[in-house]
Write a protein that holds these residues in place. Structure first.
Motif, PDB file in Angstrom:
ATOM      1  N   PRO A 117      -7.670  -2.583   3.856  1.00 57.96           N
ATOM      2  CA  PRO A 117      -8.260  -1.353   4.409  1.00 57.96           C
ATOM      3  C   PRO A 117      -7.546  -0.870   5.675  1.00 57.96           C
ATOM      4  N   LYS A 118      -6.725  -1.762   6.268  1.00 55.16           N
ATOM      5  CA  LYS A 118      -6.038  -1.367   7.507  1.00 55.16           C
ATOM      6  C   LYS A 118      -4.787  -0.524   7.233  1.00 55.16           C
ATOM      7  N   ARG A 119      -4.375  -0.500   5.977  1.00 57.84           N
ATOM      8  CA  ARG A 119      -3.149   0.234   5.649  1.00 57.84           C
ATOM      9  C   ARG A 119      -3.401   1.745   5.613  1.00 57.84           C
ATOM     10  N   PRO A 120      -2.728   2.512   6.470  1.00 54.79           N
ATOM     11  CA  PRO A 120      -2.979   3.963   6.463  1.00 54.79           C
ATOM     12  C   PRO A 120      -2.326   4.681   5.271  1.00 54.79           C
ATOM     13  N   ARG A 121      -1.282   4.076   4.701  1.00 53.35           N
ATOM     14  CA  ARG A 121      -0.592   4.728   3.578  1.00 53.35           C
ATOM     15  C   ARG A 121      -0.506   3.760   2.404  1.00 53.35           C
ATOM     16  N   PRO A 122      -1.643   3.436   1.813  1.00 45.41           N
ATOM     17  CA  PRO A 122      -1.617   2.442   0.725  1.00 45.41           C
ATOM     18  C   PRO A 122      -1.036   3.031  -0.558  1.00 45.41           C
ATOM     19  N   SER A 123      -0.476   2.153  -1.389  1.00 49.65           N
ATOM     20  CA  SER A 123      -0.044   2.586  -2.723  1.00 49.65           C
ATOM     21  C   SER A 123      -1.240   2.508  -3.651  1.00 49.65           C
ATOM     22  N   TYR A 124      -1.320   3.433  -4.570  1.00 46.39           N
ATOM     23  CA  TYR A 124      -2.436   3.470  -5.515  1.00 46.39           C
ATOM     24  C   TYR A 124      -2.318   2.348  -6.551  1.00 46.39           C
ATOM     25  N   ALA A 125      -1.098   2.096  -6.985  1.00 43.46           N
ATOM     26  CA  ALA A 125      -0.883   1.087  -8.035  1.00 43.46           C
ATOM     27  C   ALA A 125       0.531   0.539  -7.915  1.00 43.46           C
ATOM     28  N   PRO A 126       0.766  -0.668  -8.434  1.00 39.86           N
ATOM     29  CA  PRO A 126       2.137  -1.174  -8.471  1.00 39.86           C
ATOM     30  C   PRO A 126       2.945  -0.398  -9.520  1.00 39.86           C
ATOM     31  N   PRO A 127       4.257  -0.329  -9.403  1.00 40.36           N
ATOM     32  CA  PRO A 127       5.084  -1.022  -8.423  1.00 40.36           C
ATOM     33  C   PRO A 127       5.153  -0.295  -7.083  1.00 40.36           C
ATOM     34  N   PHE A 128       5.355  -1.099  -6.023  1.00 45.73           N
ATOM     35  CA  PHE A 128       5.765  -0.538  -4.740  1.00 45.73           C
ATOM     36  C   PHE A 128       6.752  -1.500  -4.087  1.00 45.73           C
ATOM     37  N   LEU A 129       7.519  -0.927  -3.178  1.00 45.76           N
ATOM     38  CA  LEU A 129       8.629  -1.672  -2.577  1.00 45.76           C
ATOM     39  C   LEU A 129       8.429  -1.681  -1.071  1.00 45.76           C
ATOM     40  N   LYS A 130       8.512  -2.870  -0.494  1.00 44.57           N
ATOM     41  CA  LYS A 130       8.388  -2.976   0.960  1.00 44.57           C
ATOM     42  C   LYS A 130       9.785  -3.120   1.552  1.00 44.57           C
ATOM     43  N   VAL A 131      10.082  -2.260   2.482  1.00 44.72           N
ATOM     44  CA  VAL A 131      11.384  -2.289   3.161  1.00 44.72           C
ATOM     45  C   VAL A 131      11.085  -2.329   4.646  1.00 44.72           C
ATOM     46  N   GLY A 132      11.216  -3.502   5.250  1.00 50.33           N
ATOM     47  CA  GLY A 132      10.783  -3.622   6.644  1.00 50.33           C
ATOM     48  C   GLY A 132       9.295  -3.307   6.708  1.00 50.33           C
ATOM     49  N   LYS A 133       8.952  -2.301   7.526  1.00 51.35           N
ATOM     50  CA  LYS A 133       7.534  -1.952   7.645  1.00 51.35           C
ATOM     51  C   LYS A 133       7.125  -0.858   6.667  1.00 51.35           C
ATOM     52  N   GLN A 134       8.134  -0.245   6.043  1.00 52.89           N
ATOM     53  CA  GLN A 134       7.820   0.884   5.165  1.00 52.89           C
ATOM     54  C   GLN A 134       7.450   0.408   3.755  1.00 52.89           C
ATOM     55  N   ILE A 135       6.461   1.077   3.171  1.00 48.24           N
ATOM     56  CA  ILE A 135       6.107   0.757   1.788  1.00 48.24           C
ATOM     57  C   ILE A 135       6.245   2.020   0.958  1.00 48.24           C
ATOM     58  N   ILE A 136       7.008   1.901  -0.122  1.00 47.67           N
ATOM     59  CA  ILE A 136       7.293   3.069  -0.963  1.00 47.67           C
ATOM     60  C   ILE A 136       6.717   2.812  -2.346  1.00 47.67           C
TER      61      ILE A 136
END
Ligand SMILES: N[C@@H](CCC(=O)N[C@@H](CS)C(=O)NCC(=O)O)C(=O)O
Length: 236
Positions: A49-68
């Motif tokens: 719940p602390k994530r301000p920009r959560p992904s709705y569903a996988p896949p997602f990619l974490k690059v450093g602090k960024q999540i795409i």
């Protein structure tokens, strides 16, 4: 920097489109959910719940602090960073992205052949509708999509865009592999009309890093939990 891929550990699914790109570009990455406490990390990343920009569903990619998130968006990002995956020019990058979004549509329709009524219900509870949906998918949708990619390939040559393989080619390979797995009878027929698509499939399969990946334990087998499922009742 090491990429962290978050995707369901036991299926190829949409995550496979990202895995293939990471492998072909020789990226340093970890498939988080396939490691220790992997599912815990994946579920936490999805629901924190602390994530301000959560992904709705996988896949997602974490690059450093960024999540795409969103498969095509992840590939668009990787394409800008790895010359092995996409050309530099804006027009070409958008064209690759457009093709990737069309592949995403095809993947969604492949999924809907076994879940035509509701993703939240079992295939076993929607078999008659699945049969109808799959028949139309085989008869009209697969030929239309593959016919489209055949046309693009016949204009451009051995790959979809420019003079080198892009992530869209890798994804088209994966879709053909999935269709062959799910609809072996239909694909035998349909492929005859799409020689450029088949040639691209064979070329991608033989790319050194892809061939090594496909032969490795990192490649999950197709199975009946994924997007491309082999249900004989849906083939023909
Ligand atoms: N448009 C998204 C779709 C993501 C998606 O549907 N992911 C599936 C696995 S392949 C999932 O876990 N969906 C859960 C849900 O939709 O509730 C993408 O291309 O990445």
């Amino acid at each position: 920097m090491r990429y962290e891929l978050y995707y369901w550990p036991n299926i190829q699914g949409r995550g496979e489109l990202v895995r293939l790109a990471l492998e072909h570009a020789g990226c340093d990455y970890v498939d988080v959910a396939r490691g220790k406490d992997g599912m815990k990390h994946l579920l936490h990343a999805l629901s924190d719940p602390k994530r301000p920009r959560p992904s709705y569903a996988p896949p997602f990619l974490k690059v450093g602090k960024q999540i795409i998130g969103q498969t095509a968006n992840i590939l668009f990002y990787l394409g800008a960073r790895h010359a092995e995956l996409a050309p530099r020019g804006e027009a070409d990058r958008l064209w690759v992205h457009q093709l990737q979004l069309t592949i995403a549509d095809l993947v969604g329709e492949a999924h809907d052949t076994h879940h035509p009524l509701a993703s939240s219900q079992y295939y076993e509870d929607q078999k008659p509708a699945a049969k109808k949906r799959a028949a139309d998918f085989r008869k009209t949708r697969v030929p239309k999509y593959l016919g489209y990619f055949e046309r693009v390939l016949s204009h451009n040559g051995k790959q979809l865009v420019g003079r080198r393989i892009t992530y869209a080619d890798l994804s088209l390979f994966q879709v053909v592999a999935g269709l062959r797995y799910a609809f072996p009878k239909a694909m035998k027929r349909i492929e005859r009309e799409h020689p450029h698509v088949v040639a691209l499939y064979e070329r991608v399969e033989d790319l050194p890093k892809i061939a090594a990946y496909l032969a490795s334990p990192r490649r999950v087998e197709f199975n009946e939990d994924g997007i491309f499922r082999r249900y004989p009742a849906l083939d023909g």
